[in-house]
Design a protein around this motif. Structure first.
Motif, PDB file in Angstrom:
ATOM      1  N   ASP A  87      -5.758   6.407  -2.883  1.00  0.00           N
ATOM      2  CA  ASP A  87      -5.889   7.078  -1.581  1.00  0.00           C
ATOM      3  C   ASP A  87      -6.655   8.375  -1.817  1.00  0.00           C
ATOM      4  O   ASP A  87      -6.111   9.479  -1.770  1.00  0.00           O
ATOM      5  CB  ASP A  87      -4.488   7.332  -1.010  1.00  0.00           C
ATOM      6  CG  ASP A  87      -4.501   8.021   0.345  1.00  0.00           C
ATOM      7  OD1 ASP A  87      -5.564   8.025   0.998  1.00  0.00           O
ATOM      8  OD2 ASP A  87      -3.453   8.570   0.734  1.00  0.00           O
ATOM      9  N   ASP A  88      -7.968   8.242  -2.048  1.00  0.00           N
ATOM     10  CA  ASP A  88      -8.753   9.357  -2.575  1.00  0.00           C
ATOM     11  C   ASP A  88      -8.932  10.512  -1.585  1.00  0.00           C
ATOM     12  O   ASP A  88      -9.171  11.646  -1.995  1.00  0.00           O
ATOM     13  CB  ASP A  88     -10.123   8.876  -3.053  1.00  0.00           C
ATOM     14  CG  ASP A  88     -10.865   8.068  -2.004  1.00  0.00           C
ATOM     15  OD1 ASP A  88     -10.279   7.114  -1.468  1.00  0.00           O
ATOM     16  OD2 ASP A  88     -12.037   8.392  -1.715  1.00  0.00           O
ATOM     17  N   LEU A  89      -8.784  10.255  -0.291  1.00  0.00           N
ATOM     18  CA  LEU A  89      -8.886  11.333   0.688  1.00  0.00           C
ATOM     19  C   LEU A  89      -7.511  11.869   1.090  1.00  0.00           C
ATOM     20  O   LEU A  89      -7.414  12.798   1.886  1.00  0.00           O
ATOM     21  CB  LEU A  89      -9.662  10.862   1.926  1.00  0.00           C
ATOM     22  CG  LEU A  89     -11.109  10.394   1.683  1.00  0.00           C
ATOM     23  CD1 LEU A  89     -11.794  10.084   3.002  1.00  0.00           C
ATOM     24  CD2 LEU A  89     -11.894  11.449   0.906  1.00  0.00           C
ATOM     25  N   ARG A 100     -11.172   2.788  -4.857  1.00  0.00           N
ATOM     26  CA  ARG A 100     -10.643   3.791  -3.939  1.00  0.00           C
ATOM     27  C   ARG A 100     -10.730   3.261  -2.517  1.00  0.00           C
ATOM     28  O   ARG A 100     -11.554   2.387  -2.218  1.00  0.00           O
ATOM     29  CB  ARG A 100     -11.442   5.091  -4.054  1.00  0.00           C
ATOM     30  CG  ARG A 100     -11.513   5.670  -5.468  1.00  0.00           C
ATOM     31  CD  ARG A 100     -12.513   6.807  -5.531  1.00  0.00           C
ATOM     32  NE  ARG A 100     -13.856   6.347  -5.133  1.00  0.00           N
ATOM     33  CZ  ARG A 100     -14.885   7.156  -4.902  1.00  0.00           C
ATOM     34  NH1 ARG A 100     -14.734   8.462  -5.040  1.00  0.00           N
ATOM     35  NH2 ARG A 100     -16.055   6.667  -4.537  1.00  0.00           N
ATOM     36  N   VAL A 101      -9.900   3.807  -1.641  1.00  0.00           N
ATOM     37  CA  VAL A 101      -9.945   3.364  -0.244  1.00  0.00           C
ATOM     38  C   VAL A 101     -11.319   3.624   0.349  1.00  0.00           C
ATOM     39  O   VAL A 101     -11.854   2.798   1.109  1.00  0.00           O
ATOM     40  CB  VAL A 101      -8.849   4.073   0.582  1.00  0.00           C
ATOM     41  CG1 VAL A 101      -8.965   3.702   2.063  1.00  0.00           C
ATOM     42  CG2 VAL A 101      -7.456   3.718   0.065  1.00  0.00           C
ATOM     43  N   SER A 102     -11.936   4.745   0.019  1.00  0.00           N
ATOM     44  CA  SER A 102     -13.255   5.053   0.586  1.00  0.00           C
ATOM     45  C   SER A 102     -14.330   4.063   0.144  1.00  0.00           C
ATOM     46  O   SER A 102     -15.374   3.958   0.803  1.00  0.00           O
ATOM     47  CB  SER A 102     -13.660   6.486   0.234  1.00  0.00           C
ATOM     48  OG  SER A 102     -13.694   6.667  -1.166  1.00  0.00           O
ATOM     49  N   ASP A 103     -14.091   3.306  -0.938  1.00  0.00           N
ATOM     50  CA  ASP A 103     -15.042   2.279  -1.359  1.00  0.00           C
ATOM     51  C   ASP A 103     -15.142   1.149  -0.342  1.00  0.00           C
ATOM     52  O   ASP A 103     -16.106   0.357  -0.370  1.00  0.00           O
ATOM     53  CB  ASP A 103     -14.642   1.692  -2.720  1.00  0.00           C
ATOM     54  CG  ASP A 103     -14.771   2.697  -3.855  1.00  0.00           C
ATOM     55  OD1 ASP A 103     -15.559   3.656  -3.705  1.00  0.00           O
ATOM     56  OD2 ASP A 103     -14.091   2.523  -4.879  1.00  0.00           O
ATOM     57  N   TYR A 159     -10.441   7.531   7.679  1.00  0.00           N
ATOM     58  CA  TYR A 159     -11.376   7.086   6.649  1.00  0.00           C
ATOM     59  C   TYR A 159     -12.707   6.588   7.217  1.00  0.00           C
ATOM     60  O   TYR A 159     -13.660   6.383   6.460  1.00  0.00           O
ATOM     61  CB  TYR A 159     -10.740   5.970   5.819  1.00  0.00           C
ATOM     62  CG  TYR A 159     -10.017   6.462   4.579  1.00  0.00           C
ATOM     63  CD1 TYR A 159     -10.717   6.774   3.419  1.00  0.00           C
ATOM     64  CD2 TYR A 159      -8.647   6.615   4.561  1.00  0.00           C
ATOM     65  CE1 TYR A 159     -10.067   7.224   2.276  1.00  0.00           C
ATOM     66  CE2 TYR A 159      -7.976   7.060   3.423  1.00  0.00           C
ATOM     67  CZ  TYR A 159      -8.697   7.369   2.283  1.00  0.00           C
ATOM     68  OH  TYR A 159      -8.047   7.812   1.159  1.00  0.00           O
ATOM     69  N   GLY A 160     -12.781   6.368   8.526  1.00  0.00           N
ATOM     70  CA  GLY A 160     -13.996   5.806   9.101  1.00  0.00           C
ATOM     71  C   GLY A 160     -14.165   4.336   8.778  1.00  0.00           C
ATOM     72  O   GLY A 160     -15.285   3.862   8.539  1.00  0.00           O
ATOM     73  N   LEU A 161     -13.055   3.601   8.783  1.00  0.00           N
ATOM     74  CA  LEU A 161     -13.075   2.174   8.456  1.00  0.00           C
ATOM     75  C   LEU A 161     -13.137   1.333   9.733  1.00  0.00           C
ATOM     76  O   LEU A 161     -12.430   1.625  10.714  1.00  0.00           O
ATOM     77  CB  LEU A 161     -11.813   1.795   7.672  1.00  0.00           C
ATOM     78  CG  LEU A 161     -11.661   2.416   6.281  1.00  0.00           C
ATOM     79  CD1 LEU A 161     -10.222   2.265   5.785  1.00  0.00           C
ATOM     80  CD2 LEU A 161     -12.631   1.762   5.305  1.00  0.00           C
ATOM     81  N   ILE A 205     -15.386   1.580   2.925  1.00  0.00           N
ATOM     82  CA  ILE A 205     -16.089   2.006   4.139  1.00  0.00           C
ATOM     83  C   ILE A 205     -17.343   1.166   4.407  1.00  0.00           C
ATOM     84  O   ILE A 205     -17.510   0.644   5.518  1.00  0.00           O
ATOM     85  CB  ILE A 205     -16.431   3.510   4.062  1.00  0.00           C
ATOM     86  CG1 ILE A 205     -15.138   4.343   4.031  1.00  0.00           C
ATOM     87  CG2 ILE A 205     -17.304   3.927   5.257  1.00  0.00           C
ATOM     88  CD1 ILE A 205     -15.366   5.829   3.779  1.00  0.00           C
TER      89      ILE A 205
END
Length: 359
Positions: free
Chosen positions: A284-286, A203-206, A238-240, A208
């Motif tokens: 795109d989990d969020l 996932r994209v959040s992975d 996403y806070g990336l 971060i």
């Protein structure tokens, strides 16, 4: 020739690049020889031409040059024929080829596909009181954000992006979307095999916690401040915080990621080159990126204009509704962009497989 070089570089087709270069060289040599002859005739020497002849010769050369430029810019004679412009990506080329095959098989209409255009230029040729084409393949998200200049925040509660974009483009421009063909060619985030092996991202959040170790790449347009589907809103959402963010020409970005220039890249979900580059598409989990469902954008008076010749035209075009999934388009664009297969033949085989065209 611009379209030829664009496709050749994107597909890394050296034979096509060399062929286009040879054509340009031949044109340059012919032009140089012609200008040299004129220069010799109009300059000094024992057989110097009279001044009126020189002037007439120069005028003819200028007029011939203007005529050559003008004729390349003028549209072909398309009256009485269903007219489209070719797309600048294989996905649009394939969908337009399917239109040509189906319409010419199931109606008495002839279809003409003119030189390729970008989505924005094609839209400009479609709208207005004197359109030069009849329909184009596009996406509900593109209609909303690029053509109409709206944003997902403008969509009323309870209304889908597709329905809102369709209603707005009808009210503002007298165009409408046909049914969604099935594919969702939204922006996606692709990562290289090394990212999967090292971090197991799904996932994209992975990304971060590991973004500081990764380089991000995208075409220049993705870094602009116009619109909300851009780099800075994405990383803020996403806070990336990537180690670096590198802009690259859209034609060269797959070559760049394959050479190790970056680890994470923004891509289109249905691009067959993702498969060639070994990219994994993250979820795109969020839910940052909106859907970009493919559909044909047509003039509202299209079907009445062609009713005498093709009363079933709308039904024929709607045969493609729900028939082309994202997975289908990945395979189709891979066949064209990577395997080098002919667009029309690839489209024909797909329609036969779907039972929409006889073998």
């Amino acid at each position: 020739l611009g379209g030829l070089f664009y496709t050749a570089i994107r597909q890394q087709d050296m034979a096509m690049i060399l062929g286009g270069t040879a054509i340009l060289m031949a044109m340059a040599l012919v032009l140089d020889a012609g200008l040299g002859w004129v220069e010799r005739q109009m300059s000094g020497g024992r057989n110097r031409l009279p001044l009126p002849v020189k002037a007439a010769g120069g005028a003819v050369l200028v007029l011939a040059s203007i005529a050559l430029v003008v004729t390349t810019l003028l549209p072909s004679h398309t009256e009485g024929r269903l007219t489209l412009y070719d797309g600048d990506y294989s996905e649009v080329k394939l969908m337009h080829a399917m239109v040509e095959l189906l319409v010419e098989d199931k109606t008495d209409l002839d279809v003409v596909i003119l030189d390729q255009m970008t989505q924005v230029n094609n839209h400009n040729e479609l709208k207005g009181s004197s359109p030069s084409c009849d329909l184009m393949f596009s996406y509900d998200g593109t209609v909303l954000t690029t053509f109409l200049g709206l944003d997902t925040a403008d969509i009323p509660a309870g209304e889908t992006l597709y329905d809102f974009a369709n209603r707005a483009v009808q009210e503002r421009e007298g165009l409408r979307l046909l049914g969604k063909v099935g594919l969702n060619n939204t922006y996606s985030i692709g990562v290289t095999r090394s990212v999967i092996d090292r971090y197991g991202a799904a996932r994209v959040s992975d990304l971060i916690p590991v973004a500081g170790e990764l380089d991000f790449g995208a075409e220049h347009e993705f870094y602009t401040e116009e619109g909300s589907m851009k780099y800075q809103p994405f990383v803020d959402f996403y806070g990336l915080r990537f180690r670096s963010a590198k802009p690259v020409d859209v034609v060269l970005k797959y070559s760049a990621v394959e050479s190790g220039a970056f680890d994470v890249m923004v891509v289109y979900a249905t691009d067959g080159l993702n498969k060639r580059a070994g990219l994994t598409i993250l979820e795109d989990d969020l839910g940052f990126f909106p859907e970009y469902y493919g559909a044909f954008l047509v003039r509202e008076d299209l079907f009445s204009d062609f009713y005498d010749t093709a009363p079933n035209l709308e039904q024929v075009l709607e045969l493609l509704t729900g028939q082309v999934s994202s997975e289908d388009m990945v395979e189709l664009t891979y066949a064209v962009d990577v395997d080098g297969r002919d667009v029309v033949q690839t489209a024909r085989e797909f329609l036969i497989k779907k039972g929409l065209l006889d073998a």
